[in-house]
Design a protein around this motif. Sequence first.
Motif, PDB file in Angstrom:
ATOM      1  N   GLY A  75       0.791  -1.221   0.000  1.00 17.15           N
ATOM      2  CA  GLY A  75       0.000   0.000   0.000  1.00 17.15           C
ATOM      3  C   GLY A  75       0.819   1.264   0.000  1.00 17.15           C
ATOM      4  N   TYR A  76       2.127   1.107  -0.051  1.00 17.14           N
ATOM      5  CA  TYR A  76       2.980   2.293  -0.083  1.00 17.14           C
ATOM      6  C   TYR A  76       2.883   2.956  -1.440  1.00 17.14           C
ATOM      7  CZ  TYR A  76       7.343   4.756  -1.154  1.00 17.14           C
ATOM      8  OH  TYR A  76       8.262   5.660  -1.591  1.00 17.14           O
ATOM      9  N   GLY A  77       2.713   4.250  -1.448  1.00 21.54           N
ATOM     10  CA  GLY A  77       2.618   4.993  -2.697  1.00 21.54           C
ATOM     11  C   GLY A  77       3.349   6.311  -2.586  1.00 21.54           C
ATOM     12  N   GLY A  78       3.718   6.875  -3.695  1.00 22.70           N
ATOM     13  CA  GLY A  78       4.400   8.157  -3.710  1.00 22.70           C
ATOM     14  C   GLY A  78       3.922   9.007  -4.872  1.00 22.70           C
ATOM     15  N   ARG A  79       4.013  10.308  -4.726  1.00 21.73           N
ATOM     16  CA  ARG A  79       3.577  11.207  -5.781  1.00 21.73           C
ATOM     17  C   ARG A  79       4.607  11.368  -6.888  1.00 21.73           C
ATOM     18  NH1 ARG A  79       0.708  16.315  -2.609  1.00 21.73           N
ATOM     19  NH2 ARG A  79      -0.984  15.104  -1.639  1.00 21.73           N
ATOM     20  N   ASN A  80       5.833  11.049  -6.585  1.00 24.46           N
ATOM     21  CA  ASN A  80       6.901  11.266  -7.558  1.00 24.46           C
ATOM     22  C   ASN A  80       6.761  10.250  -8.695  1.00 24.46           C
ATOM     23  OD1 ASN A  80       9.402  11.451  -8.946  1.00 24.46           O
ATOM     24  ND2 ASN A  80      10.319  12.380  -7.121  1.00 24.46           N
ATOM     25  N   ARG A  81       6.420  10.735  -9.881  1.00 26.12           N
ATOM     26  CA  ARG A  81       6.195   9.839 -11.000  1.00 26.12           C
ATOM     27  C   ARG A  81       7.499   9.228 -11.505  1.00 26.12           C
ATOM     28  NH1 ARG A  81       1.730  13.204 -14.652  1.00 26.12           N
ATOM     29  NH2 ARG A  81       0.111  13.298 -13.041  1.00 26.12           N
ATOM     30  N   THR A  82       8.579  10.004 -11.411  1.00 29.09           N
ATOM     31  CA  THR A  82       9.866   9.487 -11.881  1.00 29.09           C
ATOM     32  C   THR A  82      10.351   8.354 -10.993  1.00 29.09           C
ATOM     33  OG1 THR A  82      10.450  11.656 -12.775  1.00 29.09           O
ATOM     34  CG2 THR A  82      12.246  10.080 -12.429  1.00 29.09           C
ATOM     35  N   TRP A  83      10.310   8.578  -9.680  1.00 29.39           N
ATOM     36  CA  TRP A  83      10.796   7.583  -8.733  1.00 29.39           C
ATOM     37  C   TRP A  83       9.602   6.903  -8.063  1.00 29.39           C
ATOM     38  CZ3 TRP A  83      15.581   6.298  -9.407  1.00 29.39           C
ATOM     39  CH2 TRP A  83      16.488   7.225  -9.883  1.00 29.39           C
ATOM     40  N   GLY A  84       8.843   6.168  -8.866  1.00 31.70           N
ATOM     41  CA  GLY A  84       7.770   5.351  -8.310  1.00 31.70           C
ATOM     42  C   GLY A  84       8.330   4.245  -7.442  1.00 31.70           C
ATOM     43  N   LYS A  85       7.471   3.604  -6.684  1.00 28.30           N
ATOM     44  CA  LYS A  85       7.972   2.650  -5.684  1.00 28.30           C
ATOM     45  C   LYS A  85       8.726   1.473  -6.311  1.00 28.30           C
ATOM     46  CE  LYS A  85       3.245   0.822  -5.426  1.00 28.30           C
ATOM     47  NZ  LYS A  85       2.101   0.615  -4.505  1.00 28.30           N
ATOM     48  N   MET A  86       8.282   0.997  -7.483  1.00 30.59           N
ATOM     49  CA  MET A  86       8.990  -0.112  -8.121  1.00 30.59           C
ATOM     50  C   MET A  86      10.357   0.345  -8.627  1.00 30.59           C
ATOM     51  SD  MET A  86       6.736  -2.416  -7.693  1.00 30.59           S
ATOM     52  CE  MET A  86       4.962  -2.621  -7.524  1.00 30.59           C
ATOM     53  N   THR A  87      10.326   1.466  -9.364  1.00 34.91           N
ATOM     54  CA  THR A  87      11.591   1.999  -9.896  1.00 34.91           C
ATOM     55  C   THR A  87      12.554   2.335  -8.776  1.00 34.91           C
ATOM     56  OG1 THR A  87      10.413   2.903 -11.804  1.00 34.91           O
ATOM     57  CG2 THR A  87      12.603   3.800 -11.330  1.00 34.91           C
ATOM     58  N   LEU A  88      12.029   2.931  -7.703  1.00 36.89           N
ATOM     59  CA  LEU A  88      12.878   3.332  -6.586  1.00 36.89           C
ATOM     60  C   LEU A  88      13.545   2.129  -5.941  1.00 36.89           C
ATOM     61  CD1 LEU A  88      13.940   5.435  -4.584  1.00 36.89           C
ATOM     62  CD2 LEU A  88      11.804   5.154  -3.296  1.00 36.89           C
ATOM     63  N   PHE A  89      12.772   1.089  -5.655  1.00 34.11           N
ATOM     64  CA  PHE A  89      13.345  -0.077  -4.979  1.00 34.11           C
ATOM     65  C   PHE A  89      14.431  -0.726  -5.822  1.00 34.11           C
ATOM     66  CE2 PHE A  89      13.382  -4.719  -4.493  1.00 34.11           C
ATOM     67  CZ  PHE A  89      13.883  -4.799  -3.205  1.00 34.11           C
ATOM     68  N   TRP A  90      14.145  -0.979  -7.103  1.00 32.45           N
ATOM     69  CA  TRP A  90      15.129  -1.670  -7.924  1.00 32.45           C
ATOM     70  C   TRP A  90      16.333  -0.788  -8.209  1.00 32.45           C
ATOM     71  CZ3 TRP A  90      15.043  -6.573  -7.831  1.00 32.45           C
ATOM     72  CH2 TRP A  90      13.828  -7.264  -7.737  1.00 32.45           C
ATOM     73  N   SER A  91      16.134   0.540  -8.196  1.00 37.00           N
ATOM     74  CA  SER A  91      17.281   1.429  -8.328  1.00 37.00           C
ATOM     75  C   SER A  91      18.161   1.363  -7.084  1.00 37.00           C
ATOM     76  CB  SER A  91      16.810   2.865  -8.570  1.00 37.00           C
ATOM     77  OG  SER A  91      16.180   2.986  -9.826  1.00 37.00           O
ATOM     78  N   MET A  92      17.547   1.252  -5.896  1.00 37.75           N
ATOM     79  CA  MET A  92      18.328   1.114  -4.663  1.00 37.75           C
ATOM     80  C   MET A  92      19.105  -0.195  -4.671  1.00 37.75           C
ATOM     81  SD  MET A  92      16.014   2.716  -1.567  1.00 37.75           S
ATOM     82  CE  MET A  92      14.674   1.518  -1.718  1.00 37.75           C
ATOM     83  N   VAL A  93      18.469  -1.274  -5.136  1.00 39.73           N
ATOM     84  CA  VAL A  93      19.165  -2.556  -5.215  1.00 39.73           C
ATOM     85  C   VAL A  93      20.308  -2.479  -6.222  1.00 39.73           C
ATOM     86  CG1 VAL A  93      18.924  -4.983  -5.885  1.00 39.73           C
ATOM     87  CG2 VAL A  93      17.173  -3.904  -4.470  1.00 39.73           C
ATOM     88  N   GLY A  94      20.052  -1.839  -7.364  1.00 42.35           N
ATOM     89  CA  GLY A  94      21.110  -1.690  -8.357  1.00 42.35           C
ATOM     90  C   GLY A  94      22.280  -0.878  -7.841  1.00 42.35           C
ATOM     91  N   GLN A  95      21.973   0.173  -7.059  1.00 40.61           N
ATOM     92  CA  GLN A  95      23.042   0.980  -6.470  1.00 40.61           C
ATOM     93  C   GLN A  95      23.853   0.157  -5.467  1.00 40.61           C
ATOM     94  OE1 GLN A  95      22.462   2.808  -3.074  1.00 40.61           O
ATOM     95  NE2 GLN A  95      24.506   3.726  -3.126  1.00 40.61           N
ATOM     96  N   ALA A  96      23.175  -0.719  -4.702  1.00 36.93           N
ATOM     97  CA  ALA A  96      23.879  -1.600  -3.764  1.00 36.93           C
ATOM     98  C   ALA A  96      24.756  -2.598  -4.510  1.00 36.93           C
ATOM     99  CB  ALA A  96      22.875  -2.332  -2.876  1.00 36.93           C
TER     100      ALA A  96
END
Length: 370
Positions: free
Chosen positions: A20-41
């Motif tokens: 149920g987590y949501g964000g207003r930022n269209r660029t960094w949506g929750k799916m994109t954000l999570f996988w980007s964090m994993v990619g950065q790790a």
Amino acid sequence: MRIMDAGFKAQIDAIIEAHGYGGRNRTWGKMTLFWSMVGQALGFNAPYALAVKELQAAGRKCSSSTAAFCKARAKFPEELLDLLLNFTAGFAAQNPLLLRRVLHIDGVSFTLADTPTNRAQYDTPSGLAEGCGFPVMSALAVRAAATGAFLALFPGNWKTHDFRLFIAAISFFQPGDIIVADRAFCAYTSLAWLRSIGADMVCRLHQRRKVDQSTAKRNASGDWTLVWKKGAHSAKSPVPAEQLESFPDELAVRVVKSSEQRKGFRSKEIFIATTLLDTTLYPARLIRDLYQGRWKIEEAFRDLKDSMNYGFIRSRSPASVIKTLKVALIALNLVRAMGATAARRHRVHWERISFKGAAVSIRLFLIHRL
């Protein structure tokens, strides 16, 4: 490579969506954000700018500034990271041949960025002049012996002893678990508490405890059963008085002698304490093998701190430090899961699979699916 196919990625996406987590930022949506964090790790603790540049390389329009990424990352719920850590650890730990879960535990420390908020939460090493040095966070890590996946990380202050972190994390362990640890955890309270929940411990005998063979029951050569008595409660003990009162006055503990043979060195004898009393189900050889496998968690710390470059955490606040480490553990679990899949396919042990090679492969997979 099937571990990171679209189906597996969809399972993680479903967990994020169901939260149920949501964000207003269209660029960094929750799916994109999570996988980007994993990619950065998986980029070996690369700067946040790497996540932005990879998103741009994938054809997504976004600012070159990392401000939006940092703000979105700060809002990502920590409880969702816990769910994803449990999922990846469970997936990586699938082993139908293992009748009991064997867990390695040990303390680990991380050097943090020198910021006022980090200094307020975590101490600097002793012996330094005031204002010098970096804050250091200690933590108790729990690792699955069968696959190398990390199950949990319990943070604490640098001055907090590993035993206190263990007592704080005791509710994490389940009936049937076998906990393998070093002698810092060898105490009557830890063994008795685990036995009260149906779990067992294998650890090196504490240096202050001796094997009195005159009163011990001899099971075999180098194998005895002793009786430990409950001591009085201390005001400095992390174990509550009422909890200590619930433990039996006496506890049967088995001690197994093991000899370490290294070429060019003298043989070294150590004593291993355990609550696995059945000598038929758990022969002395098995007890020795369980304890010798404990060193694998030290190698896992090497992968995390050296190979993945997480010995120093650049996050500027304690909350961000915890998120950074949990994302790193999720990424490490994905690497272990991929290694296990490749090992089964090629019929080799999973430890033969290159850690860095698997990490780079997953990262390249993610770049094309952002």
